[in-house]
Scaffold this motif. Structure first.
Motif, PDB file in Angstrom:
ATOM      1  N   MET A   1       0.855  -1.176   0.000  1.00  0.00           N
ATOM      2  CA  MET A   1       0.000   0.000   0.000  1.00  0.00           C
ATOM      3  C   MET A   1       0.894   1.230   0.000  1.00  0.00           C
ATOM      4  O   MET A   1       1.910   1.277   0.703  1.00  0.00           O
ATOM      5  N   SER A   2       0.541   2.247  -0.772  1.00  0.00           N
ATOM      6  CA  SER A   2       1.275   3.513  -0.750  1.00  0.00           C
ATOM      7  C   SER A   2       0.305   4.626  -0.392  1.00  0.00           C
ATOM      8  O   SER A   2      -0.857   4.616  -0.807  1.00  0.00           O
ATOM      9  N   VAL A   3       0.791   5.584   0.387  1.00  0.00           N
ATOM     10  CA  VAL A   3      -0.026   6.710   0.828  1.00  0.00           C
ATOM     11  C   VAL A   3       0.684   7.984   0.397  1.00  0.00           C
ATOM     12  O   VAL A   3       1.830   8.234   0.796  1.00  0.00           O
ATOM     13  N   THR A   4       0.034   8.788  -0.428  1.00  0.00           N
ATOM     14  CA  THR A   4       0.618  10.020  -0.930  1.00  0.00           C
ATOM     15  C   THR A   4      -0.044  11.215  -0.267  1.00  0.00           C
ATOM     16  O   THR A   4      -1.264  11.392  -0.354  1.00  0.00           O
ATOM     17  N   VAL A   5       0.778  12.032   0.400  1.00  0.00           N
ATOM     18  CA  VAL A   5       0.304  13.252   1.056  1.00  0.00           C
ATOM     19  C   VAL A   5       1.121  14.403   0.487  1.00  0.00           C
ATOM     20  O   VAL A   5       2.287  14.586   0.839  1.00  0.00           O
ATOM     21  N   GLY A   6       0.512  15.182  -0.403  1.00  0.00           N
ATOM     22  CA  GLY A   6       1.257  16.253  -1.051  1.00  0.00           C
ATOM     23  C   GLY A   6       2.413  15.680  -1.851  1.00  0.00           C
ATOM     24  O   GLY A   6       2.233  14.836  -2.726  1.00  0.00           O
ATOM     25  N   ASP A   7       3.639  16.139  -1.532  1.00  0.00           N
ATOM     26  CA  ASP A   7       4.829  15.648  -2.234  1.00  0.00           C
ATOM     27  C   ASP A   7       5.441  14.419  -1.569  1.00  0.00           C
ATOM     28  O   ASP A   7       6.422  13.865  -2.067  1.00  0.00           O
ATOM     29  N   ASP A   8       4.884  14.006  -0.440  1.00  0.00           N
ATOM     30  CA  ASP A   8       5.445  12.875   0.303  1.00  0.00           C
ATOM     31  C   ASP A   8       4.682  11.588  -0.018  1.00  0.00           C
ATOM     32  O   ASP A   8       3.455  11.584  -0.106  1.00  0.00           O
ATOM     33  N   LYS A   9       5.460  10.506  -0.169  1.00  0.00           N
ATOM     34  CA  LYS A   9       4.848   9.211  -0.444  1.00  0.00           C
ATOM     35  C   LYS A   9       5.400   8.183   0.530  1.00  0.00           C
ATOM     36  O   LYS A   9       6.611   8.080   0.720  1.00  0.00           O
ATOM     37  N   PHE A  10       4.491   7.443   1.172  1.00  0.00           N
ATOM     38  CA  PHE A  10       4.867   6.454   2.171  1.00  0.00           C
ATOM     39  C   PHE A  10       4.482   5.066   1.666  1.00  0.00           C
ATOM     40  O   PHE A  10       3.377   4.868   1.140  1.00  0.00           O
ATOM     41  N   HIS A  11       5.406   4.101   1.841  1.00  0.00           N
ATOM     42  CA  HIS A  11       5.192   2.743   1.346  1.00  0.00           C
ATOM     43  C   HIS A  11       5.007   1.792   2.527  1.00  0.00           C
ATOM     44  O   HIS A  11       5.811   1.778   3.462  1.00  0.00           O
ATOM     45  N   LEU A  12       3.964   0.976   2.478  1.00  0.00           N
ATOM     46  CA  LEU A  12       3.657   0.039   3.543  1.00  0.00           C
ATOM     47  C   LEU A  12       3.504  -1.363   2.972  1.00  0.00           C
ATOM     48  O   LEU A  12       3.045  -1.542   1.829  1.00  0.00           O
ATOM     49  N   THR A  13       3.865  -2.356   3.772  1.00  0.00           N
ATOM     50  CA  THR A  13       3.810  -3.761   3.363  1.00  0.00           C
ATOM     51  C   THR A  13       2.857  -4.525   4.272  1.00  0.00           C
ATOM     52  O   THR A  13       2.911  -4.358   5.506  1.00  0.00           O
ATOM     53  N   ALA A  14       2.019  -5.334   3.705  1.00  0.00           N
ATOM     54  CA  ALA A  14       1.086  -6.136   4.502  1.00  0.00           C
ATOM     55  C   ALA A  14       1.843  -7.170   5.315  1.00  0.00           C
ATOM     56  O   ALA A  14       2.862  -7.712   4.862  1.00  0.00           O
ATOM     57  N   TYR A  15       1.355  -7.436   6.510  1.00  0.00           N
ATOM     58  CA  TYR A  15       1.998  -8.449   7.350  1.00  0.00           C
ATOM     59  C   TYR A  15       0.949  -9.291   8.059  1.00  0.00           C
ATOM     60  O   TYR A  15      -0.209  -8.869   8.231  1.00  0.00           O
ATOM     61  N   ASP A  16       1.379 -10.470   8.496  1.00  0.00           N
ATOM     62  CA  ASP A  16       0.517 -11.410   9.221  1.00  0.00           C
ATOM     63  C   ASP A  16       1.209 -11.760  10.536  1.00  0.00           C
ATOM     64  O   ASP A  16       2.300 -12.339  10.537  1.00  0.00           O
ATOM     65  N   SER A  17       0.614 -11.382  11.646  1.00  0.00           N
ATOM     66  CA  SER A  17       1.217 -11.638  12.962  1.00  0.00           C
ATOM     67  C   SER A  17       1.348 -13.123  13.268  1.00  0.00           C
ATOM     68  O   SER A  17       2.086 -13.502  14.187  1.00  0.00           O
ATOM     69  N   ASN A  18       0.635 -13.960  12.507  1.00  0.00           N
ATOM     70  CA  ASN A  18       0.710 -15.410  12.719  1.00  0.00           C
ATOM     71  C   ASN A  18       1.382 -16.118  11.546  1.00  0.00           C
ATOM     72  O   ASN A  18       1.121 -17.300  11.300  1.00  0.00           O
ATOM     73  N   ALA A  19       2.234 -15.403  10.825  1.00  0.00           N
ATOM     74  CA  ALA A  19       2.920 -15.991   9.672  1.00  0.00           C
ATOM     75  C   ALA A  19       3.817 -17.144  10.121  1.00  0.00           C
ATOM     76  O   ALA A  19       4.217 -17.214  11.292  1.00  0.00           O
ATOM     77  N   PRO A  20       4.165 -18.071   9.225  1.00  0.00           N
ATOM     78  CA  PRO A  20       4.987 -19.243   9.603  1.00  0.00           C
ATOM     79  C   PRO A  20       6.297 -18.889  10.315  1.00  0.00           C
ATOM     80  O   PRO A  20       6.742 -19.635  11.188  1.00  0.00           O
ATOM     81  N   TRP A  21       6.919 -17.760   9.969  1.00  0.00           N
ATOM     82  CA  TRP A  21       8.202 -17.428  10.593  1.00  0.00           C
ATOM     83  C   TRP A  21       8.061 -17.164  12.094  1.00  0.00           C
ATOM     84  O   TRP A  21       9.053 -17.196  12.817  1.00  0.00           O
ATOM     85  N   THR A  22       6.836 -16.926  12.574  1.00  0.00           N
ATOM     86  CA  THR A  22       6.618 -16.656  14.003  1.00  0.00           C
ATOM     87  C   THR A  22       6.467 -17.947  14.819  1.00  0.00           C
ATOM     88  O   THR A  22       6.268 -17.882  16.032  1.00  0.00           O
ATOM     89  N   ASN A  23       6.565 -19.104  14.157  1.00  0.00           N
ATOM     90  CA  ASN A  23       6.380 -20.366  14.876  1.00  0.00           C
ATOM     91  C   ASN A  23       7.552 -20.700  15.804  1.00  0.00           C
ATOM     92  O   ASN A  23       7.420 -21.520  16.717  1.00  0.00           O
TER      93      ASN A  23
END
Length: 587
Positions: free
Chosen positions: A469-491
């Motif tokens: 997901m990207s969020v653009t506010v004026g000239d600024d752009k922020f990039h976000l990545t979806a995550y899963d708190s119960n993903a396999p790496w958390t085992n």
């Protein structure tokens, strides 16, 4: 001879005609300016109009606020509302003294400009030139960089909190210099990153004392307070009695509790002053008497980061620690502080020769009232108010199934924050936290406009794994990545447990697994719950523990983690071996 005379006459006549044209042009300009000034002038404001802005503080049973207005170089209004002391029912007056916190840093910067004006230092001087206690630093830090908060130093309050220091602890100047020297090894080069910190201003205070051959407090008093007739401005020297001082409070339930100020042991710019005195200060910045116009120009210059001025956007930082805001087309310079039960704000409009200062003692931000009071005077110069929701947006109809595809938790790695996207009543909503959310209106299949006063566009890329997901506010752009708190790496969270040591802080933390959740702990800091975000990265549930990124060697063994939080460079915590020795690691 006649021809020579005629030629000279022609030249003289031509020059005279040019002069007459210039005079006529100037006269027309003056008439135009006069006509403009008649069309738009600052309003004549009555006391009742100002009282209405501060009405919520005008009560006999709660802490309050004081206000001062400087208009066209004259103090036109000062008044107090509410109580300076609830226990003794002492009302706030224009003579009531308030603690102004960071606003006092403006005096430090002005003092340095005075010393530069007198040829006693250069803002480009390496601080090591003046202060032997910093001689061991391996890299230069200039006076100007400390003024701009780009000296590469960590925020000392954040560093102290992470190291286990608490508000009431005695933290001496010697300990502060030791922390600076230790952390300087791991922080970026000077000038490249802006991090506000008291440590830099502690150094500047000592530098002023050294160059000025007196104490810092005496220099400010003799060179700034006395010449400007700021007779009510005093330093909070240990044990000193300060008459007419407002008590700071914090709201608790239906009432208030007293705040406990903890004077710093390593920085002395703890100033108590009045709204009248701060109006005198604002007058100096508008029409300098002890300084010069060139000094004020430097004082009101934008901060320099990476050898370039920062962009003049809202909240951009200036040399003196104050900031910029575009108030409906008007340039507003402001400096605000909220700490210890006090709240102060100085607002200046250089283009309109107007300043408003407010000081309160209920522990809550009150800056909006100062802005409201100042806007009364320049309303005719301001752009029209935009009321109601944002302009109507032509939306695209998306099915609930399409909207649900965007749901999830997203991580902003650059700013160490989480955002949640959910569908509520067939509307996609952008959630920052409980009670703080905004609706998203579809513009296209993957693009949305946020319903807010600012122009914010949110875009999704569901084709990637994980989705983005990207969020653009004026000239600024922020990039976000979806995550899963119960993903396999958390085992296998057990792999992250152990004891970790931060050389920059001189502090050790322990990570344990409790009921399936990782918990970070320190004897004086307490417990911090660590919640999984993206692989090997966790977010703490307490302030200053925004992001903990664990690293592993080629065998998959955890070697340590980098703690990232606002105000400090990433701090490395080395994992200790069972024998109590740190794993070898070059960073």
């Amino acid at each position: 001879m006649r021809c020579h005379f005629d030629a000279r006459f022609a030249v003289l006549f031509s020059n005279k005609l040019k002069e007459m044209k210039q005079v006529f042009t100037t006269l027309l300009c003056c008439i135009g300016i006069a006509a403009f000034s008649q069309e738009a002038q600052k309003r004549q404001i009555t006391p009742a109009q100002i009282d209405a802005v501060f009405a919520q503080w005008d009560t006999p049973d709660r802490p309050g606020i004081a206000v001062g207005v400087l208009n066209d170089g004259e103090i036109v209004y000062t008044k107090g509302y509410g109580q300076a002391n609830l226990e003794h029912t002492i009302a706030i007056s224009p003579e009531t003294r308030f603690h102004i916190g960071d606003l006092a840093k403006e005096f430090t910067v002005y003092a340095l400009l005075l010393l530069e004006q007198r040829g006693q230092l250069s803002l480009q001087d390496d601080v090591r030139k003046h202060l032997p206690q910093l001689a061991s630093l391996t890299r230069p830090i200039t006076i100007e960089q400390l003024m701009h908060h780009t000296g590469g130093l960590n925020n000392d309050e954040v560093s102290k909190a992470l190291a286990g220091w608490q508000a009431g602890d005695v933290f001496t100047k010697e300990q502060a210099y030791t922390m600076i020297r230790n952390q300087a090894k791991a922080t970026p080069n000077s000038g490249s990153v802006q991090r506000p910190t008291n440590s830099g201003f502690m150094i500047l205070e000592d530098l002023i004392a050294k160059v000025g051959e007196t104490t810092y407090g005496d220099f400010i008093t003799e060179e700034i307070f006395k010449p400007l007739k700021m007779t009510s401005s005093v330093f909070d020297r240990e044990g000193a009695v300060i008459p007419n001082k407002a008590q700071g409070y914090f709201a608790q339930g239906d009432g208030f509790i007293r705040s406990a100020m903890h004077p710093s042991q390593n920085i002395v710019s703890d100033v108590y002053t009045t709204v009248k005195d701060m109006c005198f200060w604002a007058k100096e910045l508008g029409d300098p008497k002890i300084g010069t116009a060139e000094m004020v120009k430097k004082f009101d210059a934008l901060s320099v980061v990476g050898e370039a001025e920062v962009a003049e956007t809202n909240t951009a930082l200036y040399t003196g620690g104050h900031r910029y805001w575009n108030l409906r087309g008007a340039k507003k310079l402001y400096h605000v502080e909220v700490a210890g039960g006090y709240a102060s704000k100085l607002i200046r409009y250089p283009d309109y020769d107007l300043a408003v200062v407010i000081m309160g003692n209920d522990g809550a931000y009150n800056g909006y009232a100062g802005t409201g009071a100042s806007a009364l005077y320049i309303e005719d110069f301001l752009d029209p108010m935009v009321t109601g929701a944002a302009a109507t947006t032509k939306s695209k109809k998306l099915s609930k199934k399409q909207l649900v595809a965007f749901e999830g938790d997203y991580w902003d790695a650059a700013n160490h924050t989480s955002r949640k996207i959910s569908v509520v009543n067939d509307t996609l909503r952008y959630m920052r936290g409980p009670g703080n959310e905004s609706a998203l209106v579809p513009l296209a299949k993957n693009s949305f406009k946020m319903i807010t006063n600012a122009t914010v566009v949110v875009e999704f890329d569901s084709a990637t794994d994980p989705k983005n997901m990207s969020v653009t506010v004026g000239d600024d752009k922020f990039h976000l990545t979806a995550y899963d708190s119960n993903a396999p790496w958390t085992n296998n969270l057990q792999a992250f447990t152990g004891t970790y040591y931060a050389e920059a802080l001189g502090a050790s933390y322990t990570v344990v697994l409790e009921n399936g959740t990782l918990v970070l702990s320190h004897p004086r800091v307490g417990m911090v719950q660590l919640d999984p975000r993206v692989p090997n990265l966790f977010a703490g549930n307490r302030r200053h523990f925004d992001s903990l990124a664990f690293e592993k060697d080629t065998n998959g063994t955890v070697t340590g983690f980098a703690l990232a939080t606002f105000g400090v460079a990433d701090i490395w915590f080395q994992k200790e071996t069972p024998l109590g020795k740190n794993l070898a690691k070059t960073r």
